[in-house]
Design a protein around this motif. Structure first.
Motif, mmCIF file in Angstrom:
data_model
loop_
_atom_site.group_PDB
_atom_site.id
_atom_site.type_symbol
_atom_site.label_atom_id
_atom_site.label_comp_id
_atom_site.label_asym_id
_atom_site.label_seq_id
_atom_site.Cartn_x
_atom_site.Cartn_y
_atom_site.Cartn_z
ATOM 1 N N ILE A 1 55.774 41.115 60.248
ATOM 2 C CA ILE A 1 56.543 41.860 59.236
ATOM 3 C C ILE A 1 57.573 42.797 59.894
ATOM 4 O O ILE A 1 58.749 42.769 59.519
ATOM 5 C CB ILE A 1 55.606 42.613 58.249
ATOM 6 C CG1 ILE A 1 54.702 41.620 57.511
ATOM 7 C CG2 ILE A 1 56.407 43.467 57.262
ATOM 8 C CD1 ILE A 1 55.361 40.780 56.430
ATOM 9 N N PRO A 2 57.188 43.594 60.893
ATOM 10 C CA PRO A 2 58.216 44.407 61.567
ATOM 11 C C PRO A 2 59.275 43.554 62.270
ATOM 12 O O PRO A 2 60.458 43.869 62.238
ATOM 13 C CB PRO A 2 57.421 45.215 62.598
ATOM 14 C CG PRO A 2 56.029 45.206 62.115
ATOM 15 C CD PRO A 2 55.839 43.909 61.396
ATOM 16 N N LEU B 1 57.530 44.871 68.493
ATOM 17 C CA LEU B 1 58.695 45.753 68.627
ATOM 18 C C LEU B 1 59.016 46.062 70.081
ATOM 19 O O LEU B 1 59.345 47.189 70.431
ATOM 20 C CB LEU B 1 58.468 47.050 67.836
ATOM 21 C CG LEU B 1 58.359 46.840 66.318
ATOM 22 C CD1 LEU B 1 58.030 48.144 65.612
ATOM 23 C CD2 LEU B 1 59.644 46.232 65.755
ATOM 24 N N ALA C 1 61.270 41.609 69.494
ATOM 25 C CA ALA C 1 62.247 42.149 68.547
ATOM 26 C C ALA C 1 63.625 42.251 69.196
ATOM 27 O O ALA C 1 64.647 41.997 68.554
ATOM 28 C CB ALA C 1 61.798 43.524 68.058
ATOM 29 N N GLY D 1 50.863 42.476 61.294
ATOM 30 C CA GLY D 1 51.474 43.614 61.976
ATOM 31 C C GLY D 1 52.583 43.178 62.921
ATOM 32 O O GLY D 1 53.533 43.918 63.172
ATOM 33 N N TYR E 1 46.724 46.026 63.202
ATOM 34 C CA TYR E 1 48.084 46.061 62.639
ATOM 35 C C TYR E 1 49.041 46.762 63.609
ATOM 36 O O TYR E 1 50.136 46.302 63.896
ATOM 37 C CB TYR E 1 48.117 46.847 61.319
ATOM 38 C CG TYR E 1 47.672 46.083 60.096
ATOM 39 C CD1 TYR E 1 48.452 45.057 59.575
ATOM 40 C CD2 TYR E 1 46.491 46.410 59.439
ATOM 41 C CE1 TYR E 1 48.049 44.367 58.435
ATOM 42 C CE2 TYR E 1 46.077 45.736 58.298
ATOM 43 C CZ TYR E 1 46.865 44.711 57.803
ATOM 44 O OH TYR E 1 46.469 44.036 56.685
ATOM 45 N N TRP F 1 60.338 40.587 61.398
ATOM 46 C CA TRP F 1 61.226 40.070 60.359
ATOM 47 C C TRP F 1 62.155 41.182 59.845
ATOM 48 O O TRP F 1 63.350 40.939 59.629
ATOM 49 C CB TRP F 1 60.365 39.483 59.236
ATOM 50 C CG TRP F 1 61.095 39.076 58.016
ATOM 51 C CD1 TRP F 1 61.787 37.915 57.835
ATOM 52 C CD2 TRP F 1 61.209 39.810 56.789
ATOM 53 N NE1 TRP F 1 62.324 37.893 56.562
ATOM 54 C CE2 TRP F 1 61.984 39.031 55.908
ATOM 55 C CE3 TRP F 1 60.729 41.061 56.359
ATOM 56 C CZ2 TRP F 1 62.302 39.465 54.621
ATOM 57 C CZ3 TRP F 1 61.038 41.478 55.079
ATOM 58 C CH2 TRP F 1 61.819 40.687 54.221
ATOM 59 N N SER F 2 61.618 42.390 59.690
ATOM 60 C CA SER F 2 62.445 43.502 59.200
ATOM 61 C C SER F 2 63.590 43.797 60.170
ATOM 62 O O SER F 2 64.737 44.010 59.757
ATOM 63 C CB SER F 2 61.604 44.772 59.020
ATOM 64 O OG SER F 2 60.458 44.492 58.255
ATOM 65 N N ILE F 3 63.273 43.811 61.462
ATOM 66 C CA ILE F 3 64.304 44.041 62.476
ATOM 67 C C ILE F 3 65.363 42.940 62.398
ATOM 68 O O ILE F 3 66.566 43.189 62.508
ATOM 69 C CB ILE F 3 63.678 44.050 63.895
ATOM 70 C CG1 ILE F 3 62.779 45.264 64.083
ATOM 71 C CG2 ILE F 3 64.756 43.994 64.982
ATOM 72 C CD1 ILE F 3 63.502 46.580 64.274
ATOM 73 N N ALA G 1 52.298 45.352 65.692
ATOM 74 C CA ALA G 1 53.645 45.934 65.581
ATOM 75 C C ALA G 1 54.172 46.339 66.952
ATOM 76 O O ALA G 1 55.335 46.092 67.293
ATOM 77 C CB ALA G 1 53.618 47.134 64.644
ATOM 78 N N LYS G 2 53.298 46.920 67.766
ATOM 79 C CA LYS G 2 53.722 47.324 69.122
ATOM 80 C C LYS G 2 54.165 46.124 69.938
ATOM 81 O O LYS G 2 55.175 46.169 70.639
ATOM 82 C CB LYS G 2 52.560 48.022 69.844
ATOM 83 C CG LYS G 2 52.446 49.499 69.563
ATOM 84 C CD LYS G 2 51.384 50.086 70.489
ATOM 85 C CE LYS G 2 51.111 51.542 70.166
ATOM 86 N NZ LYS G 2 49.829 51.981 70.775
#
Lengths: 119, 245
Positions: free
Chosen positions: B148-149, B23, B27, B145, B15, B151-153, B19-20
């Motif tokens: 979701i980040p 992002l 991102a 992982g 995860y 999409w949030s950004i 994310a790393k």
């Protein structure tokens, strides 16, 4: 007008119908993809065919977005978008496939050409 | 597809690595694109909620731009459904192709139906690159992982972008929207050498704009089927030749 009323106004709801329809047809393809994938063997010929179709679709979409865009980019000339794309590709390969450098160069070139006219 | 295996050690680490990976450049670039999208919606005269709902449930930028453009010219709901459906038909083969590389035996099916909503070029390309190399139980966590980040950004960027017009010159909005197809193009060029892909990519890139000139709506479907089938036949032919020799 309080907060709730503004959500029920037609100015708010009419675009919501468009968004709802767009979301439904979009999800339809994704959901169908999940459903179909359960019945497909990833070592089968049909799976390899679907893979080819997926890549062809993506390439077709990307090329179309650059050369014949809808939306704000359509206001620019083809030579401006093509020029910015060539600059982006050149920088990408000159920097040994640095994504950030390639993309930034392309976007900056496009903004400059939009401002100053084609180079 | 044979790869050197990669192992992050645990699902938790998968995860975090997802994310790393998301992002950073993805991102940054997709976030900029979504700022452009937010600005576009604001120029259309719609509310910030419309922009956010579009990014939330209609995730994948080409369909989102088409929806807003069509709405702006008062297209009928049927026309919007047809056009967006045809632009986004790629999501079905993309999902079919990705699923075997993110599926595992323990996760309930409903999770995949939910997560499929986040399948779009950036996350798909990242997962297609790495997931086949991962142990099965780390694949879905890596994809989750990642997306979701991301999409949030993009939700945040949509919101920020909505408030930008007037602050940013129109040319900069164009530049932000332009980032997206250029980024996608370079992402595919970076992994260009994967077996079977170059033919499909090249044929698709030629046929996509050509068919669009004749039939904008059906262009993608025709491109995918024709270019995809030709690429498939060529690669099967090569495969058989290599086997017999």
């Amino acid at each position: 007008m309080n907060g709730l009323d503004s959500f029920l106004s037609s100015d708010f709801m009419a675009p919501m119908a468009a968004l709802g329809v767009a979301a439904a047809v979009t999800y339809f393809w994704r959901g169908l993809g999940v459903a179909v994938s359960g019945k497909m063997d990833k070592d089968s010929a049909i799976f390899r065919w679907v893979t080819c179709v997926a890549y062809a679709l993506l390439a077709g979409l990307i090329a179309r977005m650059i050369l014949l865009p809808i939306g704000p980019l359509a206001e620019l000339g083809l030579e401006q978008r093509a020029g910015a794309t060539i600059i982006s590709l050149a920088v990408f390969f000159l920097t040994r496939k640095n994504l950030l450098a390639g993309v930034t160069a392309g976007a900056v070139a496009l903004v400059l050409m939009a401002r100053l006219g084609p180079l | 597809m044979q790869h050197t295996p990669v192992n992050f050690g645990s699902t938790r680490a998968a995860y975090i690595q997802g994310a790393k990976d998301a992002l950073s450049i993805p991102a940054l670039i997709l976030g900029s694109t979504y700022m452009g999208f937010g600005a576009l919606v604001s120029e259309t005269g719609l509310e910030v909620w419309h922009a956010l709902i579009s990014t939330a449930v209609n995730w994948a930028i080409p369909g989102q731009i088409a929806t807003m453009e069509l709405y702006a010219i008062n297209a009928s709901l049927f026309a919007i459904a047809a056009a967006v459906g045809l632009i986004n038909c790629r999501l079905m083969p993309m999902t079919i192709v990705l699923m075997p590389f993110i599926r595992n035996k323990t996760t309930p099916k409903i999770v995949y139906y939910f997560m499929s909503n986040f399948i779009a070029v950036t996350g798909w390309a990242a997962a297609m690159k790495l997931c086949p190399k991962l142990p099965e139980e780390q694949r879905l966590p890596y994809f989750t992982g990642f997306v979701i980040p991301l999409w949030s950004i993009c939700m945040l960027a949509t919101f920020v972008g909505y408030h930008l017009p007037g602050v940013l010159p129109a040319e900069v909005t164009m530049g932000l929207v332009f980032l997206n197809p250029v980024y996608f193009m370079l992402v595919f060029l970076a992994d260009f050498t994967q077996p079977g892909r170059p033919t499909a990519l090249i044929l698709g890139a030629i046929l996509g704009p050509l068919t669009f000139l004749f039939t904008p709506n059906w262009s993608l479907l025709i491109t995918g089927l024709v270019a995809g089938t030709i690429a498939f036949l060529i690669s099967e032919h090569r495969f058989k030749k290599a086997q017999s020799s």
